[in-house]
Design a protein around this motif. Structure first.
Motif, PDB file in Angstrom:
ATOM      1  N   MET A   1       0.907  -1.184  -0.130  1.00 57.98           N
ATOM      2  CA  MET A   1       0.260  -0.360   0.179  1.00 57.98           C
ATOM      3  C   MET A   1       0.677   1.340  -0.269  1.00 57.98           C
ATOM      4  O   MET A   1       1.041   1.992  -0.762  1.00 57.98           O
ATOM      5  N   ALA A   2       2.360   1.258   1.495  1.00 50.97           N
ATOM      6  CA  ALA A   2       2.632   2.038   0.782  1.00 50.97           C
ATOM      7  C   ALA A   2       3.497   2.657  -0.766  1.00 50.97           C
ATOM      8  O   ALA A   2       3.810   3.397  -0.593  1.00 50.97           O
ATOM      9  N   GLY A   3       3.634   1.299  -1.158  1.00 44.55           N
ATOM     10  CA  GLY A   3       4.310   1.576  -2.891  1.00 44.55           C
ATOM     11  C   GLY A   3       3.346   2.810  -4.102  1.00 44.55           C
ATOM     12  O   GLY A   3       3.882   3.359  -4.353  1.00 44.55           O
ATOM     13  N   LYS A   4       1.812   2.245  -3.401  1.00 45.30           N
ATOM     14  CA  LYS A   4       1.319   2.829  -4.160  1.00 45.30           C
ATOM     15  C   LYS A   4       0.474   4.195  -3.286  1.00 45.30           C
ATOM     16  O   LYS A   4      -0.371   4.907  -3.265  1.00 45.30           O
ATOM     17  N   LEU A   5       1.395   4.653  -2.485  1.00 43.22           N
ATOM     18  CA  LEU A   5       1.219   6.366  -1.979  1.00 43.22           C
ATOM     19  C   LEU A   5      -0.564   5.354  -1.365  1.00 43.22           C
ATOM     20  O   LEU A   5      -1.521   6.679  -0.986  1.00 43.22           O
ATOM     21  N   ASP A   6      -1.060   4.388  -1.069  1.00 41.31           N
ATOM     22  CA  ASP A   6      -2.598   3.746   0.054  1.00 41.31           C
ATOM     23  C   ASP A   6      -2.230   4.520   1.317  1.00 41.31           C
ATOM     24  O   ASP A   6      -1.099   4.576   2.536  1.00 41.31           O
ATOM     25  N   GLN A   7      -3.322   5.540   1.526  1.00 40.91           N
ATOM     26  CA  GLN A   7      -3.397   5.600   2.821  1.00 40.91           C
ATOM     27  C   GLN A   7      -4.062   4.935   3.802  1.00 40.91           C
ATOM     28  O   GLN A   7      -4.026   5.342   5.511  1.00 40.91           O
ATOM     29  N   GLY A   8      -4.430   3.413   3.446  1.00 40.11           N
ATOM     30  CA  GLY A   8      -4.308   3.006   4.788  1.00 40.11           C
ATOM     31  C   GLY A   8      -3.217   1.623   5.134  1.00 40.11           C
ATOM     32  O   GLY A   8      -3.485   1.192   6.120  1.00 40.11           O
ATOM     33  N   ALA A   9      -2.526   2.007   4.751  1.00 43.92           N
ATOM     34  CA  ALA A   9      -0.930   1.602   4.503  1.00 43.92           C
ATOM     35  C   ALA A   9      -0.928   2.367   6.379  1.00 43.92           C
ATOM     36  O   ALA A   9      -0.019   1.292   7.263  1.00 43.92           O
ATOM     37  N   ASN A  10      -0.843   2.721   6.728  1.00 40.20           N
ATOM     38  CA  ASN A  10      -0.553   2.970   8.087  1.00 40.20           C
ATOM     39  C   ASN A  10      -1.529   2.035   8.410  1.00 40.20           C
ATOM     40  O   ASN A  10      -1.226   1.617  10.493  1.00 40.20           O
ATOM     41  N   ALA A  11      -2.602   2.039   9.020  1.00 41.70           N
ATOM     42  CA  ALA A  11      -3.851   1.224   9.544  1.00 41.70           C
ATOM     43  C   ALA A  11      -3.074  -0.360   9.429  1.00 41.70           C
ATOM     44  O   ALA A  11      -3.441  -0.442  10.876  1.00 41.70           O
ATOM     45  N   ARG A  12      -2.523  -0.719   8.654  1.00 40.24           N
ATOM     46  CA  ARG A  12      -1.767  -2.320   8.432  1.00 40.24           C
ATOM     47  C   ARG A  12      -0.534  -2.008   9.182  1.00 40.24           C
ATOM     48  O   ARG A  12      -0.806  -3.265  10.036  1.00 40.24           O
ATOM     49  N   ALA A  13       0.884  -1.462   9.250  1.00 39.85           N
ATOM     50  CA  ALA A  13       1.468  -1.600  10.143  1.00 39.85           C
ATOM     51  C   ALA A  13       1.366  -1.383  11.869  1.00 39.85           C
ATOM     52  O   ALA A  13       1.618  -1.400  12.085  1.00 39.85           O
ATOM     53  N   GLY A  14       0.142  -0.183  11.684  1.00 44.15           N
ATOM     54  CA  GLY A  14      -0.313  -0.410  13.019  1.00 44.15           C
ATOM     55  C   GLY A  14      -1.015  -1.584  13.387  1.00 44.15           C
ATOM     56  O   GLY A  14      -0.474  -1.256  14.843  1.00 44.15           O
ATOM     57  N   GLU A  15      -1.524  -2.097  12.271  1.00 50.74           N
ATOM     58  CA  GLU A  15      -2.689  -3.512  13.359  1.00 50.74           C
ATOM     59  C   GLU A  15      -1.170  -4.783  13.497  1.00 50.74           C
ATOM     60  O   GLU A  15      -1.331  -5.241  14.351  1.00 50.74           O
ATOM     61  N   ALA A  16      -0.397  -4.580  12.811  1.00 46.27           N
ATOM     62  CA  ALA A  16       1.215  -5.378  12.511  1.00 46.27           C
ATOM     63  C   ALA A  16       1.626  -5.218  14.026  1.00 46.27           C
ATOM     64  O   ALA A  16       1.729  -5.339  14.889  1.00 46.27           O
ATOM     65  N   ALA A  17       1.750  -3.698  13.969  1.00 45.38           N
ATOM     66  CA  ALA A  17       2.361  -3.524  14.849  1.00 45.38           C
ATOM     67  C   ALA A  17       2.203  -3.921  16.814  1.00 45.38           C
ATOM     68  O   ALA A  17       2.071  -4.403  18.359  1.00 45.38           O
TER      69      ALA A  17
END
Length: 109
Positions: A78-94
């Motif tokens: 998602m980050a590679g596509k500049l998707d705003q949901g990337a932060n949410a996914r990273a937060g879930e993983a953390a």
């Protein structure tokens, strides 16, 4: 003579604008490349942690780490596509990894 000065002035302004745009764009790319590299290194470390937890026979922790790795992979895409949901996914993983570490710290199976 007046037209020549006007054309040269416009050309100089366009050149300055192009140079400023290139510099601005290059500065953002280097920061993004650094973040991507750090993310890849973290992924490598979590892959090693996954192998270690499996070798210790802690299957529930291994499953949580695998799920976190999956979310990290999603976040990287998602980050590679500049998707705003990337932060949410990273937060879930953390959060998932923090839960595993808390369980390990308190000696829970």
């Amino acid at each position: 003579m007046q037209k020549t000065k006007l054309v040269l002035g416009i050309a100089a302004a366009l050149l300055a604008a192009l140079l400023a745009g290139w510099i601005w764009g290059a500065s953002g790319r280097s920061a993004m490349a650094g973040a991507l590299q750090a993310s890849e290194l973290r992924g490598d470390l979590l892959g090693r942690a996954d192998e270690r937890v499996k070798s210790l026979g802690r299957t529930s922790d291994a499953m949580q780490i695998e799920a976190a790795l999956s979310r990290i992979d999603d976040a990287q895409r998602m980050a590679g596509k500049l998707d705003q949901g990337a932060n949410a996914r990273a937060g879930e993983a953390a959060k998932m990894l923090a839960d595993v570490l808390d369980d390990a710290a308190y000696g829970l199976p």
